[in-house]
Structure formats: structure tokens, C-alpha cells
Design a protein around this motif. Structure first.
Motif, PDB file in Angstrom:
ATOM      1  N   GLU A 187       1.368  -1.276  -0.230  1.00  0.00           N
ATOM      2  CA  GLU A 187      -0.342  -0.270  -0.234  1.00  0.00           C
ATOM      3  C   GLU A 187       0.972   1.264  -0.166  1.00  0.00           C
ATOM      4  O   GLU A 187       0.726   2.296  -0.796  1.00  0.00           O
ATOM      5  CB  GLU A 187      -1.163  -0.036   1.032  1.00  0.00           C
ATOM      6  CG  GLU A 187      -1.570  -0.747   1.481  1.00  0.00           C
ATOM      7  CD  GLU A 187      -2.778  -1.311   2.116  1.00  0.00           C
ATOM      8  OE1 GLU A 187      -3.148   0.253   3.263  1.00  0.00           O
ATOM      9  OE2 GLU A 187      -3.285  -1.798   2.614  1.00  0.00           O
ATOM     10  N   LYS A 205      -6.359   5.663   3.020  1.00  0.00           N
ATOM     11  CA  LYS A 205      -6.993   5.494   4.002  1.00  0.00           C
ATOM     12  C   LYS A 205      -8.482   6.925   3.954  1.00  0.00           C
ATOM     13  O   LYS A 205      -8.008   6.345   5.324  1.00  0.00           O
ATOM     14  CB  LYS A 205      -6.036   4.733   5.480  1.00  0.00           C
ATOM     15  CG  LYS A 205      -5.722   3.897   4.795  1.00  0.00           C
ATOM     16  CD  LYS A 205      -6.468   2.403   4.857  1.00  0.00           C
ATOM     17  CE  LYS A 205      -5.336   1.087   4.519  1.00  0.00           C
ATOM     18  NZ  LYS A 205      -5.949   0.543   4.082  1.00  0.00           N
ATOM     19  N   ASP A 228      -8.475   2.231   0.330  1.00  0.00           N
ATOM     20  CA  ASP A 228      -6.849   2.350   0.698  1.00  0.00           C
ATOM     21  C   ASP A 228      -6.724   3.396  -0.093  1.00  0.00           C
ATOM     22  O   ASP A 228      -5.724   4.476   0.611  1.00  0.00           O
ATOM     23  CB  ASP A 228      -6.029   1.041   0.104  1.00  0.00           C
ATOM     24  CG  ASP A 228      -6.112  -0.342   0.320  1.00  0.00           C
ATOM     25  OD1 ASP A 228      -6.023  -0.509   1.591  1.00  0.00           O
ATOM     26  OD2 ASP A 228      -6.340  -1.368  -0.189  1.00  0.00           O
ATOM     27  N   ASP A 242      -8.002  -0.132  -4.563  1.00  0.00           N
ATOM     28  CA  ASP A 242      -8.233  -0.836  -3.939  1.00  0.00           C
ATOM     29  C   ASP A 242      -6.660  -1.680  -3.897  1.00  0.00           C
ATOM     30  O   ASP A 242      -6.501  -2.544  -5.044  1.00  0.00           O
ATOM     31  CB  ASP A 242      -9.543  -1.682  -3.558  1.00  0.00           C
ATOM     32  CG  ASP A 242      -9.713  -2.547  -2.088  1.00  0.00           C
ATOM     33  OD1 ASP A 242      -9.009  -1.460  -0.698  1.00  0.00           O
ATOM     34  OD2 ASP A 242      -9.365  -3.650  -2.102  1.00  0.00           O
TER      35      ASP A 242
END
Length: 326
Positions: A187, A205, A228, A242
Motif C-alpha cells: 500500500e 485510508k 486504501d 483498493d
């Protein structure tokens, strides 16, 4: 994967892994020491810029008045006074954590050259109080413009602390093992690659609490969406991403392959709630995928990225493609 240290360098904005120097063998180097080398090198870079001093509250008995004095309850302690004062010293929370992590990891370093790096770094931290590091202490550190240059070192130190301490001695030799949260590194690396592709608005986030509105019944528990990554303004996003650290394809009951339905259902919720296009991004583990679907008027793309290329070329190309599509 071509290089995990290379992915960490992108994800955590640390220094690149050092070039090779000499020859290492299995007998002198453990598989986990690449991270220990990277941490030591990052700390040395920090030392080159200078350790940060800060005001630290201290309390000690002195033969003179300094700062605030507390009442002397035991006359036998005179002429020493119980003094409280703030001193501008190097013994700050971030320096304590760095020393604590280095001292915790140093016994696991078997390579002599790496051990010298650690001993050299620790020699600059002798005036810092040793502490037993914990993840909670990392959470309590407040980063400002005065100590933001500590961020790469603290990120690597936290990563080392999260994964250290597992040892398998079932065989003839004891070898330290190491675990990292690959989904978290994935991420962070994608977010960094998107920013390198000149995408200015990359939200990590973000939380949306207005998609699910409680109507009746108990309990009245709030439901939030937390994708995400969101590209664009928070209230008017242009794309939701995501990130999944998993194979994109699964076998079906007939022996063929299918996409992960649960991931598609999750993305369908995001694009509907946020009214924008969506992207499911996976590292290449089996078969390459780059397919686009239309759901409820929005484009949903499923794509894999090959991390086995030097310089993470495919990841950077994917970030460039995303930037061009916005």
C-alpha cells in the motif's frame, strides 16, 4: 519479486540499499540482514545530518538550585536539593527509540561488517538513555518540521521491531527469521509511486461515514467505508483504488479460473458510494490480468503489477497510466 529492499525504499522513502562490498557466504550472512544493513545505513545518514536536541524534563538532586525545587522531606539529604528543570539535550524520545531498537537488534547481527555499522551508530547515542522499545512508544512520537527528517529511520526501526524476535532452532544451526507486513508495504509503495507520477491528490485510508445511514433499530452503530487510496478531492474523488496482496485469480469448480468475487463486491460498493471509477491492483503472483468492466455506470479495472523488474518499472508504468487516465 526482484528486490524487497527496493520496494521498501519506495514505500518508506528510505535510502536505497547499499551497493555490494565484498563477498558474503551463507555461513557469515543471514537472510534477514539486508534490513539490518538498511536500518544502520539510514541511521548513519541521520547522524550525518546531526542528532536533534530537544527540551527534556529532568529531575535530580543537585547541590545548587536549578529550575523548580521540591520541598526536602529528609534533612539528611541536605545540602542536595530536589530539582526539576528542562534541559536542551540529545536525550529525546526519538533518539531513545533508535538506540533501543539498535541495541535490541545488534545481538542478531552475525556479519562482522554489519555489526561494525551498528557499533559505530550506537557510539553516537551513548548520551541517550537506553529504553526497551515498544510500538506504543512509536505512536507517541510527534513529528514536526524540526524532527521530520527522522521519519525514514523511525519507519525502518518500527518495521524491524514488528518483525524481530522469531527464532527457529529445530535444525543443526539457529537462524533468526523475519516477518514483514507485505500488504502494508504494498500500500505504501503504490501511494509513493502515484505521487512520483505527479498525482497531487493521493488520499490514504480516507474514511467516509455518510454512505450508510442508520434508519431504525438497535444498536445504532456507525458504518464507515475506508478504501486504501482515493485520487482527487475527498468529496469529489476521481478514482478509488483498493490494493490486495494476494493472487488475483482463483480456480473455479470446473477447473478454470475466476476473479475474486469478494474483492469485486467490495470495489462495487466503493465506486457506487463515491460515484467514481475504481481500480483493483494486485502484485503479479500467477497470471497477468488487465481487464476493465463497467458496473453501474462506472469503470472497474482489475490489474496486476510485475514486481520482478529492476527499478519497479511495471509499478511505475502503472502509476503513469493511472495519472494519464485522470
Amino acid at each position: 519479486m526482484h528486490s524487497l529492499p527496493e520496494l521498501l525504499t519506495l514505500a518508506y522513502r528510505t535510502l536505497a540499499p547499499p551497493p555490494s562490498s565484498g563477498v558474503a557466504t551463507v555461513e557469515t550472512t543471514t537472510p534477514s540482514e539486508w534490513l539490518l544493513v538498511q536500518l544502520a545505513r539510514e541511521v548513519h545518514e541521520l547522524l550525518g545530518r546531526g542528532l536533534r536536541n530537544g527540551y527534556v524534563e529532568r529531575r535530580e538532586r543537585l547541590p545548587f538550585v536549578r529550575g523548580r525545587t521540591r520541598p526536602v522531606l529528609n534533612p539528611a539529604q541536605l545540602p542536595f536539593l530536589d530539582c526539576e528543570y528542562a534541559d536542551f539535550i540529545v536525550d529525546t524520545p526519538e533518539n531513545r527509540l533508535l538506540r533501543g531498537v539498535l541495541e535490541l537488534l545488534a545481538p542478531a547481527v552475525r556479519n562482522r561488517a554489519v555489526r561494525r555499522l551498528y557499533d559505530d551508530a550506537l557510539s553516537f547515542l551513548l548520551n541517550v538513555e537506553p529504553v526497551l522499545p515498544s510500538l506504543a512508544q512509536f505512536d507517541r512520537i510527534s513529528l514536526t518540521r524540526l524532527n521530520r527528517h527522522y521519519l525514514p529511520s523511525l519507519r525502518l526501526a518500527r518495521l524491524a521491531l514488528e518483525g524481530a524476535g522469531v527464532v527457529d532452532s529445530a535444525g543443526s544451526s539457529t537462524a533468526p527469521s523475519y516477518f514483514v507486513l507485505m500488504w502494508q508495504i504494498w500500500e505504501n509503495a503504490v501511494a509513493a509511486a502515484l505521487r512520483d507520477a505527479q498525482i497531487l491528490d493521493v488520499l490514504e485510508k480516507p474514511r467516509y461515514g455518510s454512505a450508510f445511514v442508520h434508519e431504525q433499530g438497535q444498536p445504532n452503530v456507525s458504518v464507515t467505508l475506508e478504501p486504501d487510496l482515493v485520487l482527487g478531492r475527498r468529496l469529489s474523488p476521481r478514482m478509488v483504488i483498493d490494493l490486495k496482496w494476494a493472487p488475483v485469480l482463483l480456480p473455479n469448480r470446473h477447473g478454470g479460473l475466476r476473479l475474486r468475487n469478494s474483492h469485486l463486491y467490495q470495489m462495487a460498493t466503493y465506486v457506487t458510494a463515491l460515484d467514481c471509477d475504481g481500480l483493483l491492483l494486485y502484485p503479479l503472483m500467477d497470471d497477468a490480468v488487465n481487464a476493465t468492466y463497467v458496473f453501474n455506470g462506472h469503470r472497474v479495472t482489475v490489474r496486476t503489477v510485475d514486481l520482478g523488474q529492476t527499478g519497479l518499472t511495471d509499478l511505475r508504468n502503472a502509476a503513469a497510466d493511472i495519472a494519464a487516465a485522470l
